[in-house]
Design a protein around this motif. Structure first.
Motif, short mmCIF file in Angstrom:
data_model
loop_
_atom_site.label_atom_id
_atom_site.label_comp_id
_atom_site.label_asym_id
_atom_site.label_seq_id
_atom_site.Cartn_x
_atom_site.Cartn_y
_atom_site.Cartn_z
N MET A 41 0.85 -1.18 0.00
CA MET A 41 0.00 0.00 0.00
C MET A 41 0.89 1.24 0.00
O MET A 41 1.86 1.32 0.74
N LEU A 42 0.54 2.20 -0.83
CA LEU A 42 1.32 3.42 -0.92
C LEU A 42 0.99 4.37 0.23
O LEU A 42 -0.18 4.53 0.59
N THR A 43 2.00 5.00 0.75
CA THR A 43 1.79 6.00 1.79
C THR A 43 1.47 7.33 1.12
O THR A 43 1.64 7.49 -0.09
N THR A 44 1.04 8.29 1.91
CA THR A 44 0.76 9.63 1.40
C THR A 44 2.00 10.21 0.76
O THR A 44 1.92 10.83 -0.31
N ASN A 45 3.14 10.01 1.38
CA ASN A 45 4.40 10.53 0.84
C ASN A 45 4.74 9.87 -0.50
O ASN A 45 5.21 10.54 -1.42
N ASP A 46 4.51 8.56 -0.61
CA ASP A 46 4.76 7.85 -1.87
C ASP A 46 3.91 8.41 -3.00
O ASP A 46 4.39 8.65 -4.11
N VAL A 47 2.64 8.61 -2.72
CA VAL A 47 1.72 9.15 -3.72
C VAL A 47 2.15 10.55 -4.13
O VAL A 47 2.16 10.89 -5.32
N ALA A 48 2.54 11.36 -3.17
CA ALA A 48 3.00 12.72 -3.47
C ALA A 48 4.23 12.68 -4.36
O ALA A 48 4.35 13.49 -5.30
N GLN A 49 5.14 11.77 -4.10
CA GLN A 49 6.35 11.65 -4.91
C GLN A 49 6.03 11.19 -6.33
O GLN A 49 6.60 11.71 -7.30
N VAL A 50 5.13 10.23 -6.46
CA VAL A 50 4.74 9.75 -7.79
C VAL A 50 4.07 10.87 -8.57
O VAL A 50 4.37 11.11 -9.74
N LEU A 51 3.15 11.58 -7.93
CA LEU A 51 2.46 12.69 -8.58
C LEU A 51 3.45 13.77 -8.98
O LEU A 51 3.40 14.28 -10.11
N ASP A 52 4.37 14.11 -8.10
CA ASP A 52 5.38 15.12 -8.41
C ASP A 52 6.23 14.68 -9.60
O ASP A 52 6.55 15.48 -10.46
N THR A 53 6.57 13.41 -9.66
CA THR A 53 7.35 12.88 -10.78
C THR A 53 6.58 13.00 -12.09
O THR A 53 7.11 13.45 -13.10
N ILE A 54 5.30 12.62 -12.05
CA ILE A 54 4.47 12.70 -13.26
C ILE A 54 4.34 14.15 -13.73
O ILE A 54 4.46 14.45 -14.91
N LEU A 55 4.10 15.05 -12.78
CA LEU A 55 3.92 16.46 -13.14
C LEU A 55 5.22 17.13 -13.56
O LEU A 55 5.20 18.22 -14.13
N SER A 56 6.36 16.49 -13.30
CA SER A 56 7.66 17.04 -13.68
C SER A 56 8.12 16.57 -15.05
O SER A 56 9.18 16.98 -15.53
#
Length: 97
Positions: free
Chosen positions: A1-16
């Protein structure tokens, strides 16, 4: 299960990803009914009033991007000539609670 921090990092990567900040033109033709519904869905989703917990995705998105979505919803209403109508519907909805 992804943590909040993991999701934030994935989203940041996608948006970058290169090109994600480029402006695109979308020629969209939809009915006024769907403009009203789209505006309502955007406002409801961004307000977070109907859910106890805002989604991890929404918590991870910068406020600037959320503001852009609100502006987009308002522009759609304006172009469809539905600002006043939408405001009256919102007033009716609030008064019925």
């Amino acid at each position: 299960m992804l943590t909040t921090n993991d999701v934030a990092q994935v989203l940041d990567t996608i948006l970058s990803i290169p090109g994600m900040n480029e402006v695109v033109k979308i020629d969209l033709k939809i009915s006024r009914k769907n403009v009203l519904l789209l505006n309502h869905v955007i406002e409801r989703g961004l307000s977070g009033k109907d859910s106890e917990k805002p989604s991890i995705l929404l918590k991870s998105i910068p406020d600037e991007n959320l503001h852009e979505l609100k502006v987009l919803a308002e522009e759609c209403l304006q172009k469809a000539g539905l600002i006043e109508f939408s405001e009256k519907l919102t007033t009716l909805s609030e008064n019925s609670k």
